[in-house]
Structure formats: C-alpha cells, structure tokens
Design a protein around this motif. Structure first.
Motif, PDB file in Angstrom:
ATOM      1  N   PHE A 183      54.714  27.426  76.687  1.00  0.00           N
ATOM      2  CA  PHE A 183      54.903  28.625  75.627  1.00  0.00           C
ATOM      3  C   PHE A 183      53.708  29.970  75.769  1.00  0.00           C
ATOM      4  N   GLN A 184      52.484  29.731  76.309  1.00  0.00           N
ATOM      5  CA  GLN A 184      51.445  30.648  76.326  1.00  0.00           C
ATOM      6  C   GLN A 184      50.980  30.745  77.736  1.00  0.00           C
ATOM      7  N   SER A 185      51.517  30.271  78.640  1.00  0.00           N
ATOM      8  CA  SER A 185      50.956  30.564  80.199  1.00  0.00           C
ATOM      9  C   SER A 185      51.236  32.053  80.338  1.00  0.00           C
ATOM     10  N   HIS A 186      50.661  32.255  81.501  1.00  0.00           N
ATOM     11  CA  HIS A 186      51.089  33.707  82.141  1.00  0.00           C
ATOM     12  C   HIS A 186      52.606  33.915  82.456  1.00  0.00           C
ATOM     13  N   ARG A 187      53.267  32.705  83.066  1.00  0.00           N
ATOM     14  CA  ARG A 187      54.495  32.544  83.287  1.00  0.00           C
ATOM     15  C   ARG A 187      55.379  32.580  82.117  1.00  0.00           C
ATOM     16  N   ALA A 188      55.160  31.917  81.036  1.00  0.00           N
ATOM     17  CA  ALA A 188      55.765  31.768  79.916  1.00  0.00           C
ATOM     18  C   ALA A 188      55.829  33.253  78.988  1.00  0.00           C
ATOM     19  N   ILE A 189      54.367  33.607  78.978  1.00  0.00           N
ATOM     20  CA  ILE A 189      54.494  34.880  78.343  1.00  0.00           C
ATOM     21  C   ILE A 189      55.290  36.202  79.068  1.00  0.00           C
ATOM     22  N   SER A 190      54.977  36.110  80.360  1.00  0.00           N
ATOM     23  CA  SER A 190      56.014  37.188  81.341  1.00  0.00           C
ATOM     24  C   SER A 190      57.332  37.037  81.018  1.00  0.00           C
ATOM     25  N   ASN A 191      57.852  35.640  81.066  1.00  0.00           N
ATOM     26  CA  ASN A 191      59.296  35.504  80.742  1.00  0.00           C
ATOM     27  C   ASN A 191      59.555  35.968  79.262  1.00  0.00           C
ATOM     28  N   GLN A 192      58.819  35.720  78.243  1.00  0.00           N
ATOM     29  CA  GLN A 192      59.301  36.118  76.752  1.00  0.00           C
ATOM     30  C   GLN A 192      59.395  37.401  76.978  1.00  0.00           C
ATOM     31  N   ILE A 193      58.411  38.367  77.533  1.00  0.00           N
ATOM     32  CA  ILE A 193      58.503  39.882  77.141  1.00  0.00           C
ATOM     33  C   ILE A 193      59.601  40.239  78.295  1.00  0.00           C
ATOM     34  N   LYS A 194      59.881  40.044  79.317  1.00  0.00           N
ATOM     35  CA  LYS A 194      60.824  40.538  80.218  1.00  0.00           C
ATOM     36  C   LYS A 194      62.042  39.982  80.010  1.00  0.00           C
ATOM     37  N   ARG A 195      62.419  38.784  79.681  1.00  0.00           N
ATOM     38  CA  ARG A 195      63.824  38.382  79.590  1.00  0.00           C
ATOM     39  C   ARG A 195      64.302  37.962  78.205  1.00  0.00           C
ATOM     40  N   GLU A 196      63.224  37.732  77.247  1.00  0.00           N
ATOM     41  CA  GLU A 196      63.671  37.116  75.942  1.00  0.00           C
ATOM     42  C   GLU A 196      63.518  38.388  74.796  1.00  0.00           C
ATOM     43  N   GLY A 197      63.154  39.376  75.181  1.00  0.00           N
ATOM     44  CA  GLY A 197      63.002  40.431  74.209  1.00  0.00           C
ATOM     45  C   GLY A 197      61.691  40.405  73.332  1.00  0.00           C
ATOM     46  N   GLY A 233      53.062  37.936  68.942  1.00  0.00           N
ATOM     47  CA  GLY A 233      54.297  38.129  69.644  1.00  0.00           C
ATOM     48  C   GLY A 233      55.414  37.842  68.524  1.00  0.00           C
ATOM     49  N   PHE A 234      56.380  38.903  68.877  1.00  0.00           N
ATOM     50  CA  PHE A 234      57.386  38.608  67.864  1.00  0.00           C
ATOM     51  C   PHE A 234      58.633  39.300  68.555  1.00  0.00           C
ATOM     52  N   LYS A 235      60.141  39.024  67.922  1.00  0.00           N
ATOM     53  CA  LYS A 235      61.281  39.560  68.334  1.00  0.00           C
ATOM     54  C   LYS A 235      62.223  39.590  67.372  1.00  0.00           C
ATOM     55  N   LYS A 236      63.215  40.304  67.561  1.00  0.00           N
ATOM     56  CA  LYS A 236      64.341  40.600  66.515  1.00  0.00           C
ATOM     57  C   LYS A 236      65.162  39.293  66.694  1.00  0.00           C
ATOM     58  N   ASP A 237      65.588  38.929  65.725  1.00  0.00           N
ATOM     59  CA  ASP A 237      66.438  37.581  65.638  1.00  0.00           C
ATOM     60  C   ASP A 237      67.725  37.705  64.622  1.00  0.00           C
ATOM     61  N   GLY A 238      68.869  38.458  65.068  1.00  0.00           N
ATOM     62  CA  GLY A 238      69.725  38.767  64.066  1.00  0.00           C
ATOM     63  C   GLY A 238      69.201  39.939  63.128  1.00  0.00           C
ATOM     64  N   SER A 239      69.102  39.658  61.651  1.00  0.00           N
ATOM     65  CA  SER A 239      68.846  40.598  60.821  1.00  0.00           C
ATOM     66  C   SER A 239      67.311  40.424  60.247  1.00  0.00           C
ATOM     67  N   ARG A 240      66.796  39.550  61.067  1.00  0.00           N
ATOM     68  CA  ARG A 240      65.210  39.234  60.740  1.00  0.00           C
ATOM     69  C   ARG A 240      64.442  39.315  62.210  1.00  0.00           C
ATOM     70  N   MET A 241      63.123  39.662  61.879  1.00  0.00           N
ATOM     71  CA  MET A 241      62.374  39.403  63.006  1.00  0.00           C
ATOM     72  C   MET A 241      61.582  37.996  62.885  1.00  0.00           C
ATOM     73  N   PHE A 242      61.520  37.542  64.192  1.00  0.00           N
ATOM     74  CA  PHE A 242      60.766  36.136  64.165  1.00  0.00           C
ATOM     75  C   PHE A 242      59.328  36.209  64.748  1.00  0.00           C
ATOM     76  N   LEU A 243      58.572  36.111  63.960  1.00  0.00           N
ATOM     77  CA  LEU A 243      57.247  36.347  64.362  1.00  0.00           C
ATOM     78  C   LEU A 243      56.650  35.033  64.833  1.00  0.00           C
ATOM     79  N   SER A 244      56.720  34.936  66.418  1.00  0.00           N
ATOM     80  CA  SER A 244      56.332  33.749  66.966  1.00  0.00           C
ATOM     81  C   SER A 244      54.929  33.402  67.002  1.00  0.00           C
ATOM     82  N   LYS A 245      54.174  34.445  67.242  1.00  0.00           N
ATOM     83  CA  LYS A 245      52.608  34.220  67.424  1.00  0.00           C
ATOM     84  C   LYS A 245      51.651  35.308  66.577  1.00  0.00           C
ATOM     85  N   LEU A 246      50.697  34.574  65.898  1.00  0.00           N
ATOM     86  CA  LEU A 246      49.815  35.503  65.322  1.00  0.00           C
ATOM     87  C   LEU A 246      48.573  34.693  64.999  1.00  0.00           C
ATOM     88  N   TYR A 247      47.714  35.160  66.118  1.00  0.00           N
ATOM     89  CA  TYR A 247      46.583  33.935  66.490  1.00  0.00           C
ATOM     90  C   TYR A 247      45.346  35.188  66.295  1.00  0.00           C
TER      91      TYR A 247
END
Length: 163
Positions: A45-59, A76-90
C-alpha cells in the motif's frame, strides 16, 4: 511551527512519501500488528509503486506535510461516491500533538465541500488514533475485517465525519 501542504506529483515526491511512510509505519504499527504485517502492508500500500498507482490510476490525492524543509507527515484521500475516503493521515512521532493532523483534516474538508462526509478505517487496537479522530468529530459507524492477502487481516473500525 509553519507547515506547508504540498501535492505529491513527481517520482521524487512519491519516493519521499514512501520513505516517510516506512519510517512512520515501522515505528507506529509494529507494536500493534507486528513487523511482518507492517513490511507486507508497506510494500502493498505504501511503496513507490503502490503510491504511484494510487495517484495515477485510482484517483487518490496525496499531500506531503512539510515543516522546516522536512516531510513530517502525509495524507492520501479520494472521492468515493458521495463521501471522501481518507485512506492515510500520518504524522511523524516527534510532531504529534502539535495540530498537524488538524491542519491536514481541514484541507481534506475543503476538498470535500461538495461531499456528504469523510470516512476512514482505523485498526481497532490503535486506541490513541481512534480517540484523536473522535476528538476531531468522527464517530464509529461500523467495523470491517478485510483479508489483504498473505494470511493477513485488517481488523478495523470505520469512522465518519459528517460535513
């Protein structure tokens, strides 16, 4: 302390975020979930590859928090329907309790102005973090056990902040 929120956009930004994640996760989560699961989750979830994919492909939007020229946390966060998903806050250990999480959350709230709420998952045994989120207005709305592979389970509460 003055902090700057900087959008993660370049490969160098992503690499610095992954390095920050490794430092924070290893220190904070090892006592909660163990070194093996931390290592696995960092790669997944937090490697260079994973973060890059989350930004470029998952919104996802990632923001680094910078103070005195140093990354002291990230979100790290993204829109999910009518809510915002807060995935990371560290936040790095030495900067906790200084209002940095509140600064990040306020920015996420701004980005969520057209949403119904912000939700997140937090490990059920991450007691201090649960209390911090409750203090910021979140409430527990559910729980979830998620199989993340390699025989590891995330045992989380789902918290929500209504906007």
């Amino acid at each position: 302390m003055e902090v700057i929120l900087k959008k993660v956009e370049t490969d160098i930004d992503i690499e610095k975020t992954a390095e920050t994640a490794k430092e924070i996760w290893t220190q904070h989560f090892t006592p909660i979930i163990g070194a093996e699961q931390v290592k696995y989750m960092l790669e997944k979830f937090q490697s260079h590859r994973a973060i890059s994919n989350q930004i470029k492909r998952e919104g996802y939007t990632y923001l680094n928090v910078i103070a005195n020229g140093e990354i002291i946390g990230y979100t790290g966060f993204k829109k999910d329907g009518s809510r915002m998903f807060l995935s990371k806050l560290y936040v790095k250990k030495e900067y906790r309790g200084m209002g940095v999480s509140r600064i990040m959350l306020n920015e996420i709230i701004k980005c969520s102005s057209d949403m119904d709420g912000i939700y997140l998952t937090v490990n059920k045994y991450n007691y201090n973090t649960i209390e911090i989120y409750k203090h910021m207005g979140f409430r527990i709305i559910d729980s979830a056990e998620t199989d993340i592979g390699n025989s590891f389970i995330m045992d989380d509460y789902i918290l929500q902040l209504d906007i």
